[in-house]
Scaffold this motif. Structure first.
Motif, mmCIF file in Angstrom:
data_model
loop_
_atom_site.group_PDB
_atom_site.id
_atom_site.type_symbol
_atom_site.label_atom_id
_atom_site.label_comp_id
_atom_site.label_asym_id
_atom_site.label_seq_id
_atom_site.Cartn_x
_atom_site.Cartn_y
_atom_site.Cartn_z
ATOM 1 N N THR A 190 0.946 -1.149 0.152
ATOM 2 C CA THR A 190 -0.063 -0.104 0.044
ATOM 3 C C THR A 190 0.789 1.275 -0.068
ATOM 4 O O THR A 190 0.476 2.282 -0.627
ATOM 5 N N TYR A 191 2.139 1.082 0.700
ATOM 6 C CA TYR A 191 2.842 2.375 0.896
ATOM 7 C C TYR A 191 3.510 2.497 -0.597
ATOM 8 O O TYR A 191 3.821 3.615 -1.211
ATOM 9 N N SER A 194 0.843 4.280 -2.719
ATOM 10 C CA SER A 194 0.883 5.531 -2.315
ATOM 11 C C SER A 194 1.913 6.458 -2.786
ATOM 12 O O SER A 194 1.672 7.480 -3.294
ATOM 13 N N ALA A 251 -7.605 1.340 2.302
ATOM 14 C CA ALA A 251 -6.880 0.699 3.467
ATOM 15 C C ALA A 251 -7.608 0.626 4.865
ATOM 16 O O ALA A 251 -7.492 -0.458 5.519
ATOM 17 N N VAL A 252 -8.429 1.592 5.106
ATOM 18 C CA VAL A 252 -9.123 1.560 6.358
ATOM 19 C C VAL A 252 -10.330 0.509 6.220
ATOM 20 O O VAL A 252 -10.645 -0.522 7.130
ATOM 21 N N MET A 303 -6.307 5.588 0.514
ATOM 22 C CA MET A 303 -6.617 5.933 2.115
ATOM 23 C C MET A 303 -7.862 4.924 2.640
ATOM 24 O O MET A 303 -7.967 4.533 3.715
ATOM 25 N N SER A 304 -9.085 5.323 2.033
ATOM 26 C CA SER A 304 -10.214 4.786 2.398
ATOM 27 C C SER A 304 -10.291 3.124 2.195
ATOM 28 O O SER A 304 -10.903 2.468 3.099
ATOM 29 N N PHE A 354 -5.525 9.214 -4.115
ATOM 30 C CA PHE A 354 -4.971 9.117 -2.850
ATOM 31 C C PHE A 354 -6.157 8.792 -1.797
ATOM 32 O O PHE A 354 -5.717 7.965 -0.946
ATOM 33 N N TRP A 355 -7.241 9.622 -1.890
ATOM 34 C CA TRP A 355 -8.283 9.360 -0.755
ATOM 35 C C TRP A 355 -8.875 8.171 -1.051
ATOM 36 O O TRP A 355 -9.251 7.372 -0.131
#
Length: 306
Positions: free
Chosen positions: A63-64, A67, A102-103, A99-100, A95-96
């Motif tokens: 994931t990094y 990103s 990943a959550v 992040m979403s 990007f968002w």
């Protein structure tokens, strides 16, 4: 530079789909028992967690990398001269989404691989692929207004095909939720499954595949009849080829009790099918460079007054 960065983000968005599938297919979905740490006491997997912990943690680390690729795309668009405002917005949208998702992946672990959250996790990953593809395609165009190359009903028909392909992918996530690979070892009976007959869901998924193939063939004939742009014709043929290959993989997978390698290839094919479908409507319009703002003519110097 922007085009290379956008392509890198697109490639990584597909890679994360495939590696996420590998986590489930290797029964490593709970390799890390919690989130965002791997265990309650450790950020990284411990020796006791073995192979499954390494697989799950590696997917998290990717994931990094994703990103970083998205960050490169944002910076490339922002630093371009002139500034590509639309591309920058698409980069931030990626990007968002990362992040979403990943959550959402963390929620999937915390809920013990609930099949509905697993399905949403896959759909969110496909949304990321969509935005990444759009940024890559837009990086090859200007920033002017879109101009259709065909009549609007034909363009709308291409979006109908995209919607059907989207439903095909969504139906595939339901088959996964009721299927043979819950994401944990087979002796683990705790992970819930979708309480619908697997064979019926597989047939439901196959029905959308048949509809998708039929619509694609119809669109090929329509594009030929109206003399649509050559890129649109080529992309439609590419979609048909990918769909037929996916169909072969799907039938082999179903009749061989879903071996892990075949399922993994089918997931890669799902990403490529989605990309192939999305590229068709994008080939039916053009965008030129924005007109440069008119410069006022230089005023002649005024004579000095006495």
């Amino acid at each position: 530079m922007v085009r290379r960065a956008a392509f890198a983000a697109l490639v990584m968005s597909v890679v994360i789909v495939v590696t996420g599938g590998a986590v489930r297919l290797t029964a490593s979905g709970l390799g890390c028992t919690t989130w965002p740490r791997c265990t309650d006491e450790s950020l990284t997997p411990t020796a006791e967690m073995g192979f499954h912990g390494v697989i799950e943690f590696t997917n998290r680390m990717l994931t990094y990398v994703l990103s970083a690729a998205v960050g490169w795309a944002i910076l490339a668009a922002r630093c371009h001269r002139p500034w590509r405002r639309g591309l920058t917005k698409l980069g931030w949208a990626q990007f968002w989404l990362v992040m979403s998702n990943a959550v959402l992946g963390g929620i999937t672990v915390l809920t013990g691989l609930n099949p509905y959250t697993v399905a949403l996790h896959m759909i969110a990953a496909m949304a990321l692929v969509w935005v990444a593809l759009l940024m890559w395609e837009r990086s090859k165009e200007g920033d002017g207004p879109a101009k259709l190359s065909v009549a609007r009903p034909i363009h709308q028909l291409s979006y109908v095909l995209v919607a059907v392909i989207g439903l095909l992918v969504a139906a595939g996530t339901l088959v996964t939720g009721a299927g043979h690979h819950p994401g944990t070892p087979k002796d683990n009976k705790i992970v819930p499954r979708i309480p619908i007959d697997y064979d019926r869901l597989a047939q439901f998924h196959a029905d959308f595949a048949f509809i998708s193939v039929g619509l694609t063939i119809a669109l090929i004939f329509v594009f030929t009849a109206i003399k649509a742009p050559q890129p649109a014709k080529a992309r439609t043929r590419e979609l048909l080829a990918v769909l037929l290959l996916q169909g072969v993989l799907g039938f082999i997978q179903y009749f061989t009790d879903a071996p892990e390698l075949m399922v993994g290839l089918h997931m890669l094919g799902a990403s490529l099918t989605w990309i192939a479908a999305l590229r068709i409507p994008l080939a039916l319009r053009t965008r030129e460079a924005e007109d440069a703002p008119e410069q006022l003519p230089a005023q002649a110097p005024q004579a000095a007054t006495v």
